[in-house]
Motif scaffolding. Structure first.
Motif, mmCIF file in Angstrom:
data_model
loop_
_atom_site.group_PDB
_atom_site.id
_atom_site.type_symbol
_atom_site.label_atom_id
_atom_site.label_comp_id
_atom_site.label_asym_id
_atom_site.label_seq_id
_atom_site.Cartn_x
_atom_site.Cartn_y
_atom_site.Cartn_z
ATOM 1 N N PHE A 79 51.292 9.213 -10.346
ATOM 2 C CA PHE A 79 52.361 10.057 -10.883
ATOM 3 C C PHE A 79 52.726 9.601 -12.296
ATOM 4 N N MET A 80 52.860 8.284 -12.490
ATOM 5 C CA MET A 80 53.193 7.765 -13.819
ATOM 6 C C MET A 80 52.067 8.026 -14.813
ATOM 7 N N GLN A 81 50.822 7.873 -14.393
ATOM 8 C CA GLN A 81 49.691 8.099 -15.287
ATOM 9 C C GLN A 81 49.597 9.566 -15.699
ATOM 10 N N THR A 82 50.020 10.455 -14.840
ATOM 11 C CA THR A 82 49.987 11.883 -15.143
ATOM 12 C C THR A 82 51.181 12.315 -15.987
ATOM 13 N N ASN A 83 52.337 11.722 -15.731
ATOM 14 C CA ASN A 83 53.580 12.195 -16.339
ATOM 15 C C ASN A 83 54.180 11.271 -17.392
ATOM 16 N N TYR A 84 53.448 10.252 -17.844
ATOM 17 C CA TYR A 84 54.016 9.292 -18.800
ATOM 18 C C TYR A 84 54.568 9.940 -20.079
ATOM 19 N N PRO A 85 54.026 11.080 -20.558
ATOM 20 C CA PRO A 85 54.601 11.646 -21.783
ATOM 21 C C PRO A 85 55.968 12.299 -21.573
ATOM 22 N N LYS A 86 56.342 12.534 -20.336
ATOM 23 C CA LYS A 86 57.612 13.203 -20.033
ATOM 24 C C LYS A 86 58.698 12.163 -19.793
ATOM 25 N N LYS A 87 59.931 12.633 -19.846
ATOM 26 C CA LYS A 87 61.052 11.764 -19.503
ATOM 27 C C LYS A 87 61.105 11.715 -17.974
ATOM 28 N N ILE A 88 60.741 10.559 -17.411
ATOM 29 C CA ILE A 88 60.763 10.406 -15.960
ATOM 30 C C ILE A 88 61.611 9.194 -15.591
ATOM 31 N N SER A 89 62.322 9.341 -14.498
ATOM 32 C CA SER A 89 63.211 8.276 -14.048
ATOM 33 C C SER A 89 62.567 7.506 -12.900
ATOM 34 N N ILE A 90 63.116 6.344 -12.631
ATOM 35 C CA ILE A 90 62.647 5.552 -11.489
ATOM 36 C C ILE A 90 62.852 6.342 -10.204
ATOM 37 N N THR A 91 63.934 7.101 -10.132
ATOM 38 C CA THR A 91 64.196 7.922 -8.946
ATOM 39 C C THR A 91 63.065 8.922 -8.727
ATOM 40 N N LEU B 208 55.266 1.440 -16.611
ATOM 41 C CA LEU B 208 55.342 2.670 -17.399
ATOM 42 C C LEU B 208 55.365 2.359 -18.892
ATOM 43 N N ARG B 209 56.131 1.337 -19.277
ATOM 44 C CA ARG B 209 56.165 0.930 -20.689
ATOM 45 C C ARG B 209 54.780 0.496 -21.165
ATOM 46 N N ASP B 210 54.100 -0.333 -20.373
ATOM 47 C CA ASP B 210 52.768 -0.806 -20.741
ATOM 48 C C ASP B 210 51.775 0.351 -20.835
ATOM 49 N N LEU B 211 51.893 1.312 -19.932
ATOM 50 C CA LEU B 211 51.033 2.492 -19.957
ATOM 51 C C LEU B 211 51.264 3.287 -21.241
ATOM 52 N N ARG B 212 52.509 3.500 -21.581
ATOM 53 C CA ARG B 212 52.842 4.245 -22.804
ATOM 54 C C ARG B 212 52.367 3.511 -24.056
ATOM 55 N N ILE B 213 52.563 2.208 -24.097
ATOM 56 C CA ILE B 213 52.128 1.417 -25.256
ATOM 57 C C ILE B 213 50.609 1.465 -25.377
ATOM 58 N N SER B 214 49.906 1.385 -24.268
ATOM 59 C CA SER B 214 48.445 1.461 -24.276
ATOM 60 C C SER B 214 47.968 2.798 -24.839
ATOM 61 N N LYS B 215 48.604 3.875 -24.409
ATOM 62 C CA LYS B 215 48.244 5.206 -24.925
ATOM 63 C C LYS B 215 48.593 5.316 -26.404
ATOM 64 N N ALA B 216 49.718 4.746 -26.815
ATOM 65 C CA ALA B 216 50.113 4.772 -28.223
ATOM 66 C C ALA B 216 49.112 4.003 -29.077
ATOM 67 N N LYS B 217 48.617 2.887 -28.581
ATOM 68 C CA LYS B 217 47.605 2.120 -29.317
ATOM 69 C C LYS B 217 46.373 2.984 -29.583
ATOM 70 N N GLN B 218 45.936 3.720 -28.571
ATOM 71 C CA GLN B 218 44.772 4.594 -28.744
ATOM 72 C C GLN B 218 45.038 5.643 -29.818
ATOM 73 N N LEU B 219 46.218 6.240 -29.782
ATOM 74 C CA LEU B 219 46.561 7.260 -30.773
ATOM 75 C C LEU B 219 46.606 6.669 -32.184
ATOM 76 N N LEU B 220 47.205 5.499 -32.315
ATOM 77 C CA LEU B 220 47.287 4.851 -33.627
ATOM 78 C C LEU B 220 45.903 4.479 -34.140
ATOM 79 N N GLN B 221 45.040 4.007 -33.263
ATOM 80 C CA GLN B 221 43.674 3.664 -33.660
ATOM 81 C C GLN B 221 42.908 4.897 -34.117
ATOM 82 N N ASP B 222 43.250 6.044 -33.552
ATOM 83 C CA ASP B 222 42.575 7.291 -33.913
ATOM 84 C C ASP B 222 43.186 7.962 -35.140
ATOM 85 N N GLY B 223 44.227 7.345 -35.720
ATOM 86 C CA GLY B 223 44.786 7.858 -36.964
ATOM 87 C C GLY B 223 46.077 8.636 -36.852
#
Length: 134
Positions: free
Chosen positions: A36-48, A77-92
């Motif tokens: 669920f987190m891997q699919t929805n990480y770009p959205k605002k999701i709560s622990i609930t 979730l934070r680590d997942l988001r940071i990992s995805k952000a790293k990929q985006l930054l590496q791609d320009g």
């Protein structure tokens, strides 16, 4: 494959089961929440919401997740988001674009979280790791 030989993955799953002392159903519920987190990480999701995806109460879910994975769901979730952000930054991508694409609502919050996780600002990380796009 000879009988009795197990893959690394099978051995790790057994180790986690033995260490966490969980039945199969709760473990599958935790895996569902990670998906669920891997699919929805770009959205605002709560622990609930994440706990509901696992069909567990929030407090029980957080306790079980940390017991099995060694970190809280929020940290995952934070680590997942940071990992995805790293990929985006590496791609320009710009830091602003990466910030909003991975689910942060504020560039300041993103930059702070990114620096805590990587030790450098998003801009500096991009300069050090920009992929050659030619």
């Amino acid at each position: 494959m000879p009988k009795g030989c197990k893959t690394y993955y099978e051995q790790e799953v057994e180790r986690i089961f033995a260490h966490a002392q969980l039945a199969q159903k709760p473990y599958l519920q935790l895996r569902r929440s990670k998906q669920f987190m891997q699919t929805n990480y770009p959205k605002k999701i709560s622990i609930t919401q994440i706990a509901e995806a696992a069909f567990l109460s929030s407090s029980h879910y957080i306790r079980m997740f940390k017991q099995v994975y060694g970190i809280t769901p929020r940290q995952y979730l934070r680590d997942l988001r940071i990992s995805k952000a790293k990929q985006l930054l590496q791609d320009g991508s710009s830091a602003t674009r990466a910030c909003f694409e991975v689910g942060y609502e504020s560039l300041t919050m993103f930059s702070t979280a990114f620096k805590r996780a990587t030790g450098v600002s998003p801009k500096k990380y991009q300069k050090m790791n920009l992929r050659n796009l030619e």
